[in-house]
Design a protein around this motif. Sequence first.
Motif, PDB file in Angstrom:
ATOM      1  N   MET A 249      36.676  54.780  -1.580  1.00 46.76           N
ATOM      2  CA  MET A 249      35.389  55.244  -1.066  1.00 46.76           C
ATOM      3  C   MET A 249      34.231  54.514  -1.733  1.00 46.76           C
ATOM      4  SD  MET A 249      36.053  59.359  -0.784  1.00 46.76           S
ATOM      5  CE  MET A 249      37.260  60.008   0.370  1.00 46.76           C
ATOM      6  N   VAL A 250      33.080  54.538  -1.110  1.00 47.95           N
ATOM      7  CA  VAL A 250      31.878  53.899  -1.644  1.00 47.95           C
ATOM      8  C   VAL A 250      30.784  54.960  -1.781  1.00 47.95           C
ATOM      9  CG1 VAL A 250      30.165  52.082  -1.342  1.00 47.95           C
ATOM     10  CG2 VAL A 250      32.511  51.717  -0.535  1.00 47.95           C
ATOM     11  N   PRO A 251      30.433  55.353  -3.028  1.00 50.38           N
ATOM     12  CA  PRO A 251      31.095  54.965  -4.276  1.00 50.38           C
ATOM     13  C   PRO A 251      32.451  55.658  -4.412  1.00 50.38           C
ATOM     14  CG  PRO A 251      29.467  56.651  -4.719  1.00 50.38           C
ATOM     15  CD  PRO A 251      29.326  56.319  -3.256  1.00 50.38           C
ATOM     16  N   PRO A 252      33.288  55.198  -5.351  1.00 47.89           N
ATOM     17  CA  PRO A 252      34.591  55.844  -5.546  1.00 47.89           C
ATOM     18  C   PRO A 252      34.416  57.328  -5.884  1.00 47.89           C
ATOM     19  CG  PRO A 252      34.518  53.739  -6.679  1.00 47.89           C
ATOM     20  CD  PRO A 252      33.120  54.013  -6.209  1.00 47.89           C
ATOM     21  N   ARG A 253      35.364  58.106  -5.449  1.00 46.59           N
ATOM     22  CA  ARG A 253      35.341  59.558  -5.661  1.00 46.59           C
ATOM     23  C   ARG A 253      36.655  59.989  -6.285  1.00 46.59           C
ATOM     24  NH1 ARG A 253      34.854  63.840  -0.618  1.00 46.59           N
ATOM     25  NH2 ARG A 253      35.045  65.789  -1.809  1.00 46.59           N
ATOM     26  N   PHE A 254      36.578  60.797  -7.337  1.00 40.61           N
ATOM     27  CA  PHE A 254      37.796  61.203  -8.029  1.00 40.61           C
ATOM     28  C   PHE A 254      37.867  62.714  -8.168  1.00 40.61           C
ATOM     29  CE2 PHE A 254      36.950  56.847  -9.612  1.00 40.61           C
ATOM     30  CZ  PHE A 254      38.086  56.240  -9.090  1.00 40.61           C
ATOM     31  N   LEU A 255      39.065  63.203  -8.457  1.00 45.16           N
ATOM     32  CA  LEU A 255      39.299  64.632  -8.571  1.00 45.16           C
ATOM     33  C   LEU A 255      38.598  65.215  -9.797  1.00 45.16           C
ATOM     34  CD1 LEU A 255      43.079  64.520  -7.654  1.00 45.16           C
ATOM     35  CD2 LEU A 255      41.274  65.573  -6.279  1.00 45.16           C
ATOM     36  N   GLN A 256      38.173  66.469  -9.646  1.00 43.64           N
ATOM     37  CA  GLN A 256      37.483  67.177 -10.715  1.00 43.64           C
ATOM     38  C   GLN A 256      38.291  68.401 -11.130  1.00 43.64           C
ATOM     39  OE1 GLN A 256      34.555  65.829 -11.945  1.00 43.64           O
ATOM     40  NE2 GLN A 256      35.020  64.177 -10.483  1.00 43.64           N
ATOM     41  N   ASP A 257      37.997  68.910 -12.310  1.00 44.78           N
ATOM     42  CA  ASP A 257      38.671  70.095 -12.812  1.00 44.78           C
ATOM     43  C   ASP A 257      38.475  71.260 -11.829  1.00 44.78           C
ATOM     44  OD1 ASP A 257      40.062  71.547 -14.929  1.00 44.78           O
ATOM     45  OD2 ASP A 257      38.174  72.642 -15.178  1.00 44.78           O
ATOM     46  N   GLY A 258      39.582  71.917 -11.467  1.00 44.50           N
ATOM     47  CA  GLY A 258      39.527  73.058 -10.568  1.00 44.50           C
ATOM     48  C   GLY A 258      39.637  72.721  -9.102  1.00 44.50           C
ATOM     49  N   ASP A 259      39.637  71.446  -8.741  1.00 43.54           N
ATOM     50  CA  ASP A 259      39.767  71.062  -7.334  1.00 43.54           C
ATOM     51  C   ASP A 259      41.089  71.576  -6.754  1.00 43.54           C
ATOM     52  OD1 ASP A 259      37.348  69.772  -7.160  1.00 43.54           O
ATOM     53  OD2 ASP A 259      38.176  67.746  -7.274  1.00 43.54           O
ATOM     54  N   GLU A 260      41.046  71.960  -5.467  1.00 44.73           N
ATOM     55  CA  GLU A 260      42.249  72.372  -4.758  1.00 44.73           C
ATOM     56  C   GLU A 260      42.645  71.275  -3.776  1.00 44.73           C
ATOM     57  OE1 GLU A 260      43.772  76.423  -2.809  1.00 44.73           O
ATOM     58  OE2 GLU A 260      42.232  75.422  -1.606  1.00 44.73           O
ATOM     59  N   LEU A 261      43.871  70.805  -3.912  1.00 46.70           N
ATOM     60  CA  LEU A 261      44.375  69.692  -3.111  1.00 46.70           C
ATOM     61  C   LEU A 261      45.506  70.203  -2.229  1.00 46.70           C
ATOM     62  CD1 LEU A 261      43.738  66.591  -3.062  1.00 46.70           C
ATOM     63  CD2 LEU A 261      45.712  66.307  -4.566  1.00 46.70           C
ATOM     64  N   LEU A 262      45.352  70.054  -0.914  1.00 47.63           N
ATOM     65  CA  LEU A 262      46.401  70.413   0.033  1.00 47.63           C
ATOM     66  C   LEU A 262      46.946  69.141   0.664  1.00 47.63           C
ATOM     67  CD1 LEU A 262      44.780  73.449   1.921  1.00 47.63           C
ATOM     68  CD2 LEU A 262      46.087  73.453  -0.209  1.00 47.63           C
ATOM     69  N   THR A 263      48.255  69.010   0.669  1.00 48.08           N
ATOM     70  CA  THR A 263      48.919  67.846   1.244  1.00 48.08           C
ATOM     71  C   THR A 263      49.882  68.347   2.302  1.00 48.08           C
ATOM     72  OG1 THR A 263      48.865  66.862  -0.980  1.00 48.08           O
ATOM     73  CG2 THR A 263      50.142  65.713   0.707  1.00 48.08           C
ATOM     74  N   GLU A 264      49.693  67.930   3.549  1.00 51.54           N
ATOM     75  CA  GLU A 264      50.446  68.525   4.657  1.00 51.54           C
ATOM     76  C   GLU A 264      51.081  67.470   5.548  1.00 51.54           C
ATOM     77  OE1 GLU A 264      49.710  71.335   8.620  1.00 51.54           O
ATOM     78  OE2 GLU A 264      48.009  70.624   7.428  1.00 51.54           O
ATOM     79  N   ILE A 265      52.312  67.734   5.936  1.00 51.15           N
ATOM     80  CA  ILE A 265      52.959  67.016   7.033  1.00 51.15           C
ATOM     81  C   ILE A 265      53.470  68.089   7.984  1.00 51.15           C
ATOM     82  CG2 ILE A 265      54.798  65.465   7.756  1.00 51.15           C
ATOM     83  CD1 ILE A 265      54.656  64.107   5.062  1.00 51.15           C
ATOM     84  N   PRO A 266      52.816  68.267   9.150  1.00 51.08           N
ATOM     85  CA  PRO A 266      53.282  69.277  10.102  1.00 51.08           C
ATOM     86  C   PRO A 266      54.750  69.066  10.439  1.00 51.08           C
ATOM     87  CG  PRO A 266      51.122  68.474  10.734  1.00 51.08           C
ATOM     88  CD  PRO A 266      51.585  67.586   9.616  1.00 51.08           C
ATOM     89  N   GLY A 267      55.490  70.152  10.461  1.00 51.33           N
ATOM     90  CA  GLY A 267      56.933  70.081  10.667  1.00 51.33           C
ATOM     91  C   GLY A 267      57.700  70.165   9.374  1.00 51.33           C
ATOM     92  N   ILE A 268      57.017  69.881   8.245  1.00 53.42           N
ATOM     93  CA  ILE A 268      57.652  70.028   6.928  1.00 53.42           C
ATOM     94  C   ILE A 268      56.963  71.148   6.153  1.00 53.42           C
ATOM     95  CG2 ILE A 268      58.301  68.918   4.771  1.00 53.42           C
ATOM     96  CD1 ILE A 268      58.255  66.240   6.195  1.00 53.42           C
ATOM     97  N   GLY A 269      55.659  71.007   5.934  1.00 51.35           N
ATOM     98  CA  GLY A 269      54.954  72.043   5.196  1.00 51.35           C
ATOM     99  C   GLY A 269      53.787  71.486   4.414  1.00 51.35           C
ATOM    100  N   THR A 270      53.270  72.299   3.490  1.00 59.04           N
ATOM    101  CA  THR A 270      52.050  71.972   2.758  1.00 59.04           C
ATOM    102  C   THR A 270      52.239  72.179   1.265  1.00 59.04           C
ATOM    103  OG1 THR A 270      50.713  72.676   4.657  1.00 59.04           O
ATOM    104  CG2 THR A 270      49.586  72.475   2.544  1.00 59.04           C
ATOM    105  N   LEU A 271      51.830  71.187   0.488  1.00 59.69           N
ATOM    106  CA  LEU A 271      51.708  71.323  -0.961  1.00 59.69           C
ATOM    107  C   LEU A 271      50.334  71.907  -1.269  1.00 59.69           C
ATOM    108  CD1 LEU A 271      52.934  67.739  -1.979  1.00 59.69           C
ATOM    109  CD2 LEU A 271      54.334  69.805  -1.781  1.00 59.69           C
ATOM    110  N   LYS A 272      50.264  72.817  -2.240  1.00 61.32           N
ATOM    111  CA  LYS A 272      49.001  73.441  -2.626  1.00 61.32           C
ATOM    112  C   LYS A 272      48.863  73.322  -4.137  1.00 61.32           C
ATOM    113  CE  LYS A 272      49.455  76.785   1.155  1.00 61.32           C
ATOM    114  NZ  LYS A 272      49.525  78.222   1.525  1.00 61.32           N
ATOM    115  N   ASN A 273      48.042  72.381  -4.577  1.00 60.63           N
ATOM    116  CA  ASN A 273      47.947  72.083  -6.005  1.00 60.63           C
ATOM    117  C   ASN A 273      46.513  72.145  -6.495  1.00 60.63           C
ATOM    118  OD1 ASN A 273      50.214  69.926  -4.796  1.00 60.63           O
ATOM    119  ND2 ASN A 273      50.887  71.186  -6.505  1.00 60.63           N
ATOM    120  N   ARG A 274      46.345  72.730  -7.682  1.00 56.60           N
ATOM    121  CA  ARG A 274      45.026  72.782  -8.318  1.00 56.60           C
ATOM    122  C   ARG A 274      45.018  71.831  -9.509  1.00 56.60           C
ATOM    123  NH1 ARG A 274      40.806  75.787  -7.309  1.00 56.60           N
ATOM    124  NH2 ARG A 274      42.032  77.152  -5.944  1.00 56.60           N
ATOM    125  N   ILE A 275      43.886  71.164  -9.698  1.00 58.63           N
ATOM    126  CA  ILE A 275      43.750  70.156 -10.749  1.00 58.63           C
ATOM    127  C   ILE A 275      43.255  70.799 -12.040  1.00 58.63           C
ATOM    128  CG2 ILE A 275      42.660  67.985 -11.399  1.00 58.63           C
ATOM    129  CD1 ILE A 275      44.625  67.852  -8.991  1.00 58.63           C
TER     130      ILE A 275
END
Length: 283
Positions: A249-275
């Motif tokens: 990204m411009v400017p680069p963007r990085f994860l911060q403390d407490g961020d919630e990250l969801l990673t999904e592939i429909p048909g498989i499911g979703t990861l739910k992770n907090r930083i």
Amino acid sequence: MKLATVRHGGRTTAALVVAGGYQPLPARNLSELLSLPQWKEILKDASSGHCGPDALPASAIELLNPVPNPTKVICCGLNYADHILEMGRELPEYPTLFAKFADTLTDPEAQIPADESMDLDWEAELAVVLGSTLQDATEDEAAAAIAGYTVANDISMRDWQRRTLQWFQGKSFDRTTPLGPVLVTADELDPVAGLEVICTLNGEEVQRGNTKTLVFSAARLLSYISTFTILRPGDVILTGTPGGVGMGMVPPRFLQDGDELLTEIPGIGTLKNRISLRVAATA
């Protein structure tokens, strides 16, 4: 079929997802199950689709990393055309590969520790899990050796990654690559036909790609890798991430403390992770 590794009553078990819950299988996890020569027959016998008397209700279990003990975790970088272009590179002739340790993997809802990095980035990925041994294989043989697919996020420490030309140290921090929540058997999904790969940060979609645009398909990757190292049941191959990573990204963007990250592939499911970026408190 959907398979999982679950914790219940202080114990772990491999399990088949059935109507109403999880049917235990005769192994402590999917790594152990896939190492059994008869694992396909075990699943066939268990796949009535209904809960048996020993089935575990969904409310009583914790989903874990489905394959906690791979002998190899091999990752492909720069495998989606859009991500390659956002990184300022040309389409590759050969896959860009690097390895992780099993210690890098963690559970689908685990908190992600990042004590040593301030440039923490996300990389949503489709992961492939081996169901049989593979060595010097054709693409057809490689496709037949796939047990199934799951979701991964190759969370990366970009400041460590930039220290040298080798990516290893920025990709291999312990407990930073969530995997899961289930493994879907290969007969139910076709990445070549297309699977959506989606990453959401605090409710904002930051990545959406489709596996039909992969430069190197799962079978092609496995075939290529198997020419120089043997792959065994339960080994994990990460197939790369689509465009939209923070470093691009411009400017680069990085994860911060407490961020919630969801990673999904429909048909498989979703990861739910907090930083958990504890370094931020002392920086």
